[in-house]
Every structure is written in structure tokens, then in C-alpha cells.
Design a protein around this motif. Structure first.
Motif, short mmCIF file in Angstrom:
data_model
loop_
_atom_site.label_atom_id
_atom_site.label_comp_id
_atom_site.label_asym_id
_atom_site.label_seq_id
_atom_site.Cartn_x
_atom_site.Cartn_y
_atom_site.Cartn_z
N ARG A 112 -9.27 0.89 -5.36
CA ARG A 112 -8.84 1.82 -6.51
C ARG A 112 -8.64 0.84 -7.56
N MET A 113 -9.29 1.36 -8.85
CA MET A 113 -9.08 0.59 -10.04
C MET A 113 -7.61 0.61 -10.56
N ILE A 114 -7.09 -0.63 -11.18
CA ILE A 114 -5.81 -0.65 -11.61
C ILE A 114 -5.18 0.75 -12.36
N PHE A 115 -5.91 1.05 -12.99
CA PHE A 115 -5.56 2.43 -13.56
C PHE A 115 -5.59 3.49 -12.83
N SER A 116 -6.01 3.66 -11.62
CA SER A 116 -6.00 4.57 -10.92
C SER A 116 -5.20 4.52 -9.63
N MET A 117 -4.84 3.47 -9.36
CA MET A 117 -3.92 3.11 -8.20
C MET A 117 -2.70 3.64 -8.04
N SER A 118 -2.34 4.35 -7.07
CA SER A 118 -0.87 4.85 -6.80
C SER A 118 0.04 3.87 -6.17
N GLU A 119 1.23 4.17 -6.43
CA GLU A 119 1.99 3.38 -5.86
C GLU A 119 2.13 3.17 -4.24
#
Length: 315
Positions: A112-119
Motif C-alpha cells: 500500500r502507498m504510505i498515505f493509504s496504509m493502515s496500522e
């Protein structure tokens, strides 16, 4: 598959994530070289770690090694679980009397891109890759240290960890994976320094291979209809076998890139430029005068990690 050579005869090995792909090729190679192998694989069908765990992949690879005349047992625990990792190392000791070689390969992807990645996506990848490498290395290190103390001197120990070019050159859609693989390099060099006096070496590889983990990355890339695929895992496993062997005694704390009949040794980072303040402490203006001209002709998308990997310069 047939057993050849005795380079690892009398040695006991663990290979994690060995039910498929790279881990399978590595376990088979160690078996061919004469090692007794504990084949570990959690057996989940999804490359993201999803699906029910299964003993089948590990058992099938262990059976291949045995059918070829080698020795192998299966373990299907999760190496990211501290106690499961303890049990894995103990299985090797209980079965073969000791552990000599640890190959850490198990991993998953949650891209996932950094702005879309979940914890959860971040935690899962760090958990399996980085913590998984730590867990098994910790218990192997305890074993080797205890053996060394009992023997009154160095013992035989080899750790081969799996990093990635995602750490070396960056990977925009894999911040969790790239971070975990960079952490594995740090873990490897720390382990190499800590265990050297006990006779143990620790090295890391950045393999490039067509596996379930990389099926999207290498789809349609250099595929061949006949002969060995240039991206086959079998191009990687000989280096693992070498690093596990007595011949590699002087290779310690090293990072290798390996694929398609090529092995490259990656040097430690070097200072590219150095600036000293003319005063007691830098000011913003002084740094502006020094650093802005230095970067004046640089593409801001040309990151430090991508500057030069394997001699390939950014265009």
C-alpha cells in the motif's frame, strides 16, 4: 533431486518459510549439500498471510529431502510468535542434537502507498519479517552461546537472513516491507558483531526471484518457455548453501544481492560529501549557502537510495 557433495554433512539447519518459493529452493539445496533440515512453513495460502494455516507445504518439502536420501522434519509454526520460534529451534536440537545453520526467509506482503496504509498492514509485515527474524535468531544465539561456553571455545553457527532490494532502492508501494527489510540488515550486522566470538557468522541476502510473493512484480518479465527461468529461486539457493558452509567462514556482516547467475556484494554506505561550519554552530543561512548549490542540479525524485544500485545510475 539427488544428494551431492558433503559440504554440510553433519550439520543441522532450519529454513523458515520453506514450503514454497525461495525457502523451498533453499531447504532443498541445504539437503543436497548434506545438511539435516528442519523445514518451517506456517502454510497460509495467501501471500498477505491470509487463509488457514496448513502443515502440508512444510511436510511436502521435508518429504522431498527425505526421498532424495537426506534427513528432514517439518515444522508448521508461526516464527513471528516468540514461543513458536523457541519450539522451532528446540525441534532442531531435539531431532539432530544441535543447530548449526539458520536461514530466515518467512515473510508476507501487505502492499500500500504510505498515505493509504493502515496500522494493521504496517504491523503485520513488520511482525512477520522483522520480529520473525529476531525471534528465531534470538533462540539460535542462546543455543550457540550456551554450546560455546560448554565447549570452552567457538562453535559452528551460520545465520542467513533475507532482506530485499526494496530496502536498497526504495519501493513506493511497500513502506512496511522496505522498512522491515532495512531493519533486517541492521539486525544482521548487530548479530554478526555479537556472535563472532562464538564462531557464528551472520549475513543477509537481497534475492530477486519469481515466486508467489513477486508474481505481480515479475509478471511477463524475462519469462522463458525452455530452460531455467532467469528469475528462478534456484539461482538464489546456491549462495545460501555457500554462506551456510565452512567455506564462508570469513564472510560476516555482509549484504549480497543475488539473482539470475549474478552475485553482488553491497558495500556499507559511504560519505558522499562533507561540510564544516565556519562558526561554532551552523546557521540556516550557512547551510543554505553550502547545501542548496550541492543539490541544485539534482532531481528531487532521485533519492539517495536510488542513486546507484548495482552500478545503475538514475536517468
Amino acid at each position: 533431486m539427488s544428494v551431492h557433495g558433503q559440504q554440510l554433512s553433519g550439520l543441522a539447519a532450519i529454513v523458515t518459510g520453506a514450503g514454497r518459493g525461495l525457502g523451498r529452493a533453499e531447504a532443498l539445496e541445504l539437503g543436497r549439500l548434506g545438511a539435516s533440515v528442519v523445514v518451517n512453513d506456517f502454510g497460509q495460502p495467501g501471500r498477505d498471510g491470509s487463509g488457514a494455516a496448513s502443515a502440508t507445504p512444510a511436510e511436502e518439502v521435508a518429504a522431498e529431502i527425505v526421498a532424495a536420501g537426506g534427513q528432514a522434519v517439518a515444522h508448521h509454526g508461526d516464527v513471528a510468535d516468540f514461543e513458536e520460534a523457541r519450539g522451532l529451534v528446540q525441534l532442531a536440537v531435539d531431532t539432530y542434537g544441535k543447530l548449526d545453520i539458520l536461514v530466515n526467509n518467512a515473510g508476507i506482503l501487505r502492499d500500500r502507498m504510505i498515505f493509504s496504509m493502515s496500522e494493521a498492514e504496517w504491523d503485520a509485515v513488520i511482525h512477520v519479517h522483522l520480529k520473525g527474524h529476531f525471534n528465531t535468531t534470538h533462540f539460535a544465539a542462546v543455543h550457540w552461546r550456551e554450546r560455546s561456553k560448554a565447549a570452552g571455545g567457538p562453535v559452528y553457527g551460520r545465520v542467513v537472513n533475507t532482506s530485499s532490494e526494496a530496502f536498497l532502492a526504495g519501493s513506493a508501494g511497500q513502506p512496511n516491507y522496505a522498512a522491515a527489510k532495512g531493519g533486517i540488515v541492521g539486525l544482521t550486522t548487530s548479530t554478526a558483531l555479537a556472535l563472532g566470538k562464538y564462531g557464528v557468522t551472520a549475513n543477509a541476502i537481497c534475492p530477486r526471484a519469481r515466486t508467489r510473493m513477486t508474481e505481480d512484480v515479475f509478471a511477463g518479465f524475462l519469462e522463458v518457455e525452455e530452460g531455467l527461468d532467469p528469475l528462478a529461486p534456484e539461482h538464489v539457493s546456491p549462495l545460501v548453501g555457500y554462506l551456510a558452509s565452512p567455506a564462508a567462514a570469513r564472510a560476516n556482516g555482509q549484504l549480497f544481492v543475488v539473482h539470475g547467475g549474478m552475485v553482488a556484494i553491497i558495500d556499507r554506505p559511504r560519505v558522499a560529501a562533507k561540510f564544516d561550519t565556519a562558526k561554532d554552530v551552523f546557521s540556516h543561512d550557512e547551510l543554505d549557502d553550502l547545501l542548496t548549490p550541492y543539490y541544485a542540479d539534482r532531481d528531487p525524485n532521485h533519492t539517495f537510495a536510488a542513486t546507484e544500485v548495482l552500478g545503475l545510475k538514475h536517468e
